[in-house]
Design a protein around this motif. Structure first.
Motif, short mmCIF file in Angstrom:
data_model
loop_
_atom_site.label_atom_id
_atom_site.label_comp_id
_atom_site.label_asym_id
_atom_site.label_seq_id
_atom_site.Cartn_x
_atom_site.Cartn_y
_atom_site.Cartn_z
N ALA A 1 0.82 -1.21 0.00
CA ALA A 1 0.00 0.00 0.00
C ALA A 1 0.86 1.26 0.00
O ALA A 1 2.05 1.22 0.32
CB ALA A 1 -0.90 0.01 1.24
N TRP A 2 0.23 2.36 -0.35
CA TRP A 2 0.83 3.68 -0.24
C TRP A 2 0.11 4.45 0.86
O TRP A 2 -1.13 4.48 0.89
CB TRP A 2 0.74 4.44 -1.55
CG TRP A 2 1.68 3.97 -2.60
CD1 TRP A 2 1.42 3.11 -3.61
CD2 TRP A 2 3.06 4.33 -2.74
NE1 TRP A 2 2.54 2.90 -4.36
CE2 TRP A 2 3.57 3.65 -3.85
CE3 TRP A 2 3.92 5.18 -2.03
CZ2 TRP A 2 4.89 3.76 -4.28
CZ3 TRP A 2 5.23 5.30 -2.45
CH2 TRP A 2 5.69 4.60 -3.56
N THR B 1 -4.32 3.89 -1.03
CA THR B 1 -4.43 2.90 -2.08
C THR B 1 -3.62 1.66 -1.72
O THR B 1 -2.59 1.77 -1.07
CB THR B 1 -4.00 3.46 -3.44
OG1 THR B 1 -4.17 2.47 -4.45
CG2 THR B 1 -2.55 3.89 -3.42
N CYS B 2 -4.09 0.49 -2.15
CA CYS B 2 -3.36 -0.74 -1.88
C CYS B 2 -3.57 -1.73 -3.01
O CYS B 2 -4.49 -1.58 -3.82
CB CYS B 2 -3.77 -1.34 -0.54
SG CYS B 2 -5.48 -1.88 -0.45
N MET B 3 -2.70 -2.75 -3.03
CA MET B 3 -2.72 -3.74 -4.11
C MET B 3 -2.50 -5.13 -3.54
O MET B 3 -1.67 -5.32 -2.65
CB MET B 3 -1.64 -3.42 -5.14
CG MET B 3 -1.50 -4.44 -6.24
SD MET B 3 -0.17 -4.04 -7.40
CE MET B 3 -0.94 -2.71 -8.33
N HIS B 4 -3.23 -6.10 -4.06
CA HIS B 4 -3.07 -7.50 -3.67
C HIS B 4 -1.84 -8.06 -4.37
O HIS B 4 -1.69 -7.89 -5.57
CB HIS B 4 -4.32 -8.28 -4.04
CG HIS B 4 -4.40 -9.62 -3.41
ND1 HIS B 4 -3.60 -10.68 -3.80
CD2 HIS B 4 -5.19 -10.10 -2.43
CE1 HIS B 4 -3.90 -11.73 -3.08
NE2 HIS B 4 -4.87 -11.42 -2.23
N TYR C 1 5.47 10.41 1.61
CA TYR C 1 4.75 9.25 1.09
C TYR C 1 5.53 7.97 1.38
O TYR C 1 6.73 7.89 1.09
CB TYR C 1 4.54 9.40 -0.41
CG TYR C 1 3.42 10.35 -0.74
CD1 TYR C 1 3.58 11.73 -0.56
CD2 TYR C 1 2.19 9.89 -1.22
CE1 TYR C 1 2.55 12.61 -0.83
CE2 TYR C 1 1.15 10.77 -1.51
CZ TYR C 1 1.33 12.12 -1.31
OH TYR C 1 0.31 12.99 -1.58
N TYR C 2 4.83 7.01 1.97
CA TYR C 2 5.44 5.74 2.37
C TYR C 2 4.83 4.58 1.59
O TYR C 2 3.63 4.56 1.32
CB TYR C 2 5.17 5.46 3.84
CG TYR C 2 5.80 6.42 4.81
CD1 TYR C 2 5.10 7.54 5.26
CD2 TYR C 2 7.08 6.20 5.31
CE1 TYR C 2 5.67 8.42 6.16
CE2 TYR C 2 7.66 7.07 6.21
CZ TYR C 2 6.94 8.18 6.65
OH TYR C 2 7.50 9.04 7.55
N CYS C 3 5.68 3.61 1.32
CA CYS C 3 5.25 2.33 0.81
C CYS C 3 5.25 1.36 2.00
O CYS C 3 6.18 1.40 2.82
CB CYS C 3 6.23 1.88 -0.28
SG CYS C 3 5.87 0.33 -1.05
#
Length: 135
Positions: free
Chosen positions: A35-36, A49-52, A94-96
């Motif tokens: 995610a960000w 926002t996030c991603m599988h 901004y972080y990952c």
């Protein structure tokens, strides 16, 4: 552990675009969701926002849905956040982040929103990249 390194931040003017990158290494098969997040001075760290990891499904908070796109390369070693029409209110670090939390392995994707935007479910973080938007 999963190592995350963000890049691509900078100083832009209102209305311009930026693409942030997050290089992913380490035990990359251990995380379920990436995610960000962003944190403005004096503010909370908020996810948008996030991603599988497996199928690349994405989730966007309403606040960024129109202006942001999360993607990744075919090797799944880099994820991106394309941000368009930036506003001064987007100024933040901004972080990952990556989550190995088992919760994400059992949730259906239509349920993840409240969880993948909460910092408390993420256990691997990058150092952040600064985005500054001038008026």
């Amino acid at each position: 552990q999963v190592q995350l390194v963000e890049s691509g931040g900078g100083l832009v003017q209102s209305g311009e675009s930026l693409r942030l990158s997050c290089d992913v290494s380490g035990f990359t098969l251990e995380y379920h969701v990436i995610a960000w997040f962003r944190q403005a001075p004096g503010g909370e760290r908020e996810g948008n926002t996030c991603m599988h990891r497996n199928d690349g499904s994405t989730y966007y908070a309403d606040s960024v849905k129109v202006r942001s796109t999360m993607s990744r390369d075919n090797g799944k070693t880099t994820v991106y956040l394309q941000m368009n029409n930036l506003e001064p209110e987007d100024t933040a670090l901004y972080y990952c982040a990556a989550a190995t939390t088992h919760l994400f392995a059992v949730l259906s994707w239509d349920q993840v929103g409240p969880y993948c935007t909460s910092r408390y479910y993420f256990d691997n973080w990058g150092q952040g990249t600064q985005v500054t938007v001038s008026a």
